[in-house]
Design a protein around this motif. Structure first.
Motif, PDB file in Angstrom:
ATOM      1  N   PRO A  55       0.846  -1.163   0.130  1.00  5.96           N
ATOM      2  CA  PRO A  55      -0.117  -0.099  -0.189  1.00  5.96           C
ATOM      3  C   PRO A  55       0.841   1.298  -0.094  1.00  5.96           C
ATOM      4  CG  PRO A  55       0.152  -0.973   2.079  1.00  5.96           C
ATOM      5  CD  PRO A  55       0.793  -2.021   1.410  1.00  5.96           C
ATOM      6  N   LYS A  56       2.029   1.224   0.017  1.00  7.97           N
ATOM      7  CA  LYS A  56       3.020   2.359   0.089  1.00  7.97           C
ATOM      8  C   LYS A  56       3.215   2.971  -1.340  1.00  7.97           C
ATOM      9  CE  LYS A  56       3.383   1.753   4.552  1.00  7.97           C
ATOM     10  NZ  LYS A  56       2.622   2.719   5.582  1.00  7.97           N
ATOM     11  N   GLY A  57       4.190   3.970  -1.170  1.00 12.86           N
ATOM     12  CA  GLY A  57       4.605   4.716  -2.371  1.00 12.86           C
ATOM     13  C   GLY A  57       5.775   4.098  -2.813  1.00 12.86           C
ATOM     14  N   HIS A  58       6.846   5.099  -3.261  1.00 15.06           N
ATOM     15  CA  HIS A  58       8.139   4.611  -3.894  1.00 15.06           C
ATOM     16  C   HIS A  58       9.195   4.589  -2.605  1.00 15.06           C
ATOM     17  CE1 HIS A  58      10.784   3.785  -7.105  1.00 15.06           C
ATOM     18  NE2 HIS A  58      11.810   4.941  -6.917  1.00 15.06           N
ATOM     19  N   THR A  59       9.206   3.162  -2.077  1.00  9.27           N
ATOM     20  CA  THR A  59       9.794   2.980  -0.949  1.00  9.27           C
ATOM     21  C   THR A  59      10.178   1.392  -0.916  1.00  9.27           C
ATOM     22  OG1 THR A  59      10.338   3.178   1.267  1.00  9.27           O
ATOM     23  CG2 THR A  59       8.025   2.578   0.438  1.00  9.27           C
ATOM     24  N   VAL A  60      11.080   1.078  -0.110  1.00  7.34           N
ATOM     25  CA  VAL A  60      11.215  -0.411   0.100  1.00  7.34           C
ATOM     26  C   VAL A  60      10.346  -0.711   1.346  1.00  7.34           C
ATOM     27  CG1 VAL A  60      12.875  -2.225   0.865  1.00  7.34           C
ATOM     28  CG2 VAL A  60      13.801  -0.209  -0.643  1.00  7.34           C
ATOM     29  N   PRO A  61       9.340  -1.413   1.005  1.00  6.59           N
ATOM     30  CA  PRO A  61       8.232  -1.557   2.073  1.00  6.59           C
ATOM     31  C   PRO A  61       8.535  -2.768   3.022  1.00  6.59           C
ATOM     32  CG  PRO A  61       7.688  -2.869  -0.099  1.00  6.59           C
ATOM     33  CD  PRO A  61       8.940  -2.154  -0.280  1.00  6.59           C
ATOM     34  N   ARG A  62       7.815  -2.886   4.011  1.00  5.28           N
ATOM     35  CA  ARG A  62       8.039  -4.099   4.830  1.00  5.28           C
ATOM     36  C   ARG A  62       7.200  -5.211   4.215  1.00  5.28           C
ATOM     37  NH1 ARG A  62       9.520  -2.710  10.082  1.00  5.28           N
ATOM     38  NH2 ARG A  62       9.411  -0.305  10.645  1.00  5.28           N
ATOM     39  N   ILE A  63       7.603  -6.394   4.310  1.00  4.05           N
ATOM     40  CA  ILE A  63       6.907  -7.597   4.298  1.00  4.05           C
ATOM     41  C   ILE A  63       5.826  -7.865   5.006  1.00  4.05           C
ATOM     42  CG2 ILE A  63       7.078 -10.054   3.106  1.00  4.05           C
ATOM     43  CD1 ILE A  63       9.933  -9.198   2.119  1.00  4.05           C
ATOM     44  N   ASP A  64       4.681  -7.618   4.921  1.00  3.24           N
ATOM     45  CA  ASP A  64       3.587  -7.950   5.896  1.00  3.24           C
ATOM     46  C   ASP A  64       3.268  -9.571   5.955  1.00  3.24           C
ATOM     47  OD1 ASP A  64       1.730  -8.185   3.831  1.00  3.24           O
ATOM     48  OD2 ASP A  64       1.154  -6.152   4.314  1.00  3.24           O
ATOM     49  N   ASP A  65       2.390  -9.787   6.876  1.00  4.64           N
ATOM     50  CA  ASP A  65       1.808 -11.381   6.842  1.00  4.64           C
ATOM     51  C   ASP A  65       1.230 -11.921   5.480  1.00  4.64           C
ATOM     52  OD1 ASP A  65       2.910 -11.519   9.458  1.00  4.64           O
ATOM     53  OD2 ASP A  65       1.066 -11.080  10.552  1.00  4.64           O
ATOM     54  N   GLN A  66       0.440 -10.776   4.868  1.00  4.41           N
ATOM     55  CA  GLN A  66      -0.216 -11.161   3.634  1.00  4.41           C
ATOM     56  C   GLN A  66       0.790 -11.364   2.737  1.00  4.41           C
ATOM     57  OE1 GLN A  66      -2.975  -8.109   2.600  1.00  4.41           O
ATOM     58  NE2 GLN A  66      -3.407  -9.075   0.374  1.00  4.41           N
ATOM     59  N   ASN A  67       1.724 -10.881   2.696  1.00  3.09           N
ATOM     60  CA  ASN A  67       2.852 -10.959   1.427  1.00  3.09           C
ATOM     61  C   ASN A  67       3.852 -11.889   1.507  1.00  3.09           C
ATOM     62  OD1 ASN A  67       1.840  -9.275  -0.389  1.00  3.09           O
ATOM     63  ND2 ASN A  67       2.425  -7.444   0.495  1.00  3.09           N
ATOM     64  N   LEU A  68       4.193 -12.229   2.944  1.00  3.86           N
ATOM     65  CA  LEU A  68       5.174 -13.334   3.548  1.00  3.86           C
ATOM     66  C   LEU A  68       5.019 -14.638   2.572  1.00  3.86           C
ATOM     67  CD1 LEU A  68       7.673 -13.569   5.096  1.00  3.86           C
ATOM     68  CD2 LEU A  68       6.356 -14.369   6.885  1.00  3.86           C
ATOM     69  N   PRO A  69       3.980 -15.281   2.349  1.00  2.00           N
ATOM     70  CA  PRO A  69       3.908 -16.329   1.793  1.00  2.00           C
ATOM     71  C   PRO A  69       4.440 -16.363   0.092  1.00  2.00           C
ATOM     72  CG  PRO A  69       1.941 -16.014   3.084  1.00  2.00           C
ATOM     73  CD  PRO A  69       2.582 -14.902   2.972  1.00  2.00           C
ATOM     74  N   THR A  70       4.181 -15.319  -0.299  1.00  3.82           N
ATOM     75  CA  THR A  70       4.542 -14.883  -1.673  1.00  3.82           C
ATOM     76  C   THR A  70       6.183 -14.804  -1.579  1.00  3.82           C
ATOM     77  OG1 THR A  70       2.636 -14.087  -2.369  1.00  3.82           O
ATOM     78  CG2 THR A  70       4.306 -13.627  -3.686  1.00  3.82           C
ATOM     79  N   MET A  71       6.584 -14.204  -0.722  1.00  6.06           N
ATOM     80  CA  MET A  71       8.309 -14.017  -0.622  1.00  6.06           C
ATOM     81  C   MET A  71       8.904 -15.463  -0.421  1.00  6.06           C
ATOM     82  SD  MET A  71      10.469 -11.872  -1.083  1.00  6.06           S
ATOM     83  CE  MET A  71      12.159 -11.814  -0.785  1.00  6.06           C
ATOM     84  N   LEU A  72       8.223 -15.953   0.588  1.00  5.47           N
ATOM     85  CA  LEU A  72       8.836 -17.492   0.918  1.00  5.47           C
ATOM     86  C   LEU A  72       8.630 -18.444  -0.232  1.00  5.47           C
ATOM     87  CD1 LEU A  72       7.474 -18.101   4.583  1.00  5.47           C
ATOM     88  CD2 LEU A  72       9.542 -17.028   3.854  1.00  5.47           C
TER      89      LEU A  72
END
Length: 237
Positions: free
Chosen positions: A192-209
């Motif tokens: 939900p952020k702008g032009h930045t390095v975002p945190r990886i939240d619980d919703q997106n963590l499975p995709t990263m893993l």
């Protein structure tokens, strides 16, 4: 020190990390450092500064301390690039210095470079002295806009396992979305952020893993093949 087999099977995928325009390797280290330990412990991240000291004011002054660097210079339309060849040579030198480099992690200007480098390597434009780039982590990326360069780089799918971070309010989001078309089956994280390095939240963590599991599997099989060849050579002596 373990056996050759043990060393190969415990090696983490190593990424050369390319920071944003007029920031630094240390700044990117702090930004990525917000990611979960479950992600960071599975990556070997090498942070370097851009080739050139910033030639103007940095947008992160007052937020992060300098010095600030840039990879190359460009015009307002992002269609003319200065010191570009020197930038490519410098990145290749960094890959040799910190070998083995398996992929790139890039943000902003670093992401534009990172996404293009595997195609440049495949076309023989750059990175001709180093092994094939296999993996990409692209945060706030886009394509190069110079038409003659873009036709060379993006005319065919880029052969690289990749994950792309797209921010809802990132001014580069449309360009990052267009970039996805150049990759086969990219992993995608929306934030939900702008032009930045975002945190990886619980919703997106499975995709990263899932991305990490895929590249670890690829690396394991490639290293296993290397080990088998080395053993065959030793036995033949």
């Amino acid at each position: 020190m373990g056996t050759i087999a043990e060393d190969l099977r415990t090696r983490k995928p190593r990424f050369l990390c390319l920071h944003g325009f007029r920031t630094s390797g240390e700044i990117l280290r702090k930004q990525v450092g917000k990611w979960p330990e479950s992600v960071l412990r599975r990556l070997d991240l090498v942070f370097v500064d851009g080739k050139f000291l910033a030639m103007g004011k940095s947008d992160v002054e007052g937020v992060f301390e300098g010095p600030y660097f840039e990879w190359f210079q460009f015009n307002k339309d992002f269609t003319e690039y200065t010191n570009f060849d020197e930038c490519l040579q410098y990145i290749e030198e960094c890959m040799i210095k910190f070998a083995p480099i398996d992929g790139f992690l890039g943000f902003s200007q670093g992401a534009i470079l990172s996404a293009a480098l595997p195609a440049m390597q495949a076309k023989g434009i750059a990175l001709t002295r180093v092994p094939k780039v296999k993996f990409l982590i692209i945060i706030g990326g886009a394509k190069f806009r110079l038409e003659s360069l873009a036709q060379k780089l993006y005319s065919s799918p880029i052969d690289c396992t990749s994950i792309h971070f797209l921010g809802k309010d990132d001014f580069l989001r449309p360009h990052g979305t267009e970039l996805l078309k150049s990759f086969a089956d990219p992993f995608i994280i929306h934030h939900p952020k702008g032009h930045t390095v975002p945190r990886i939240d619980d919703q997106n963590l499975p995709t990263m893993l899932r991305f990490l599991a895929k590249i670890e599997k690829t690396l394991f099989y490639e290293e296993e093949k290397t080990m088998e060849i080395a053993i065959d050579v030793l036995e033949a002596q």
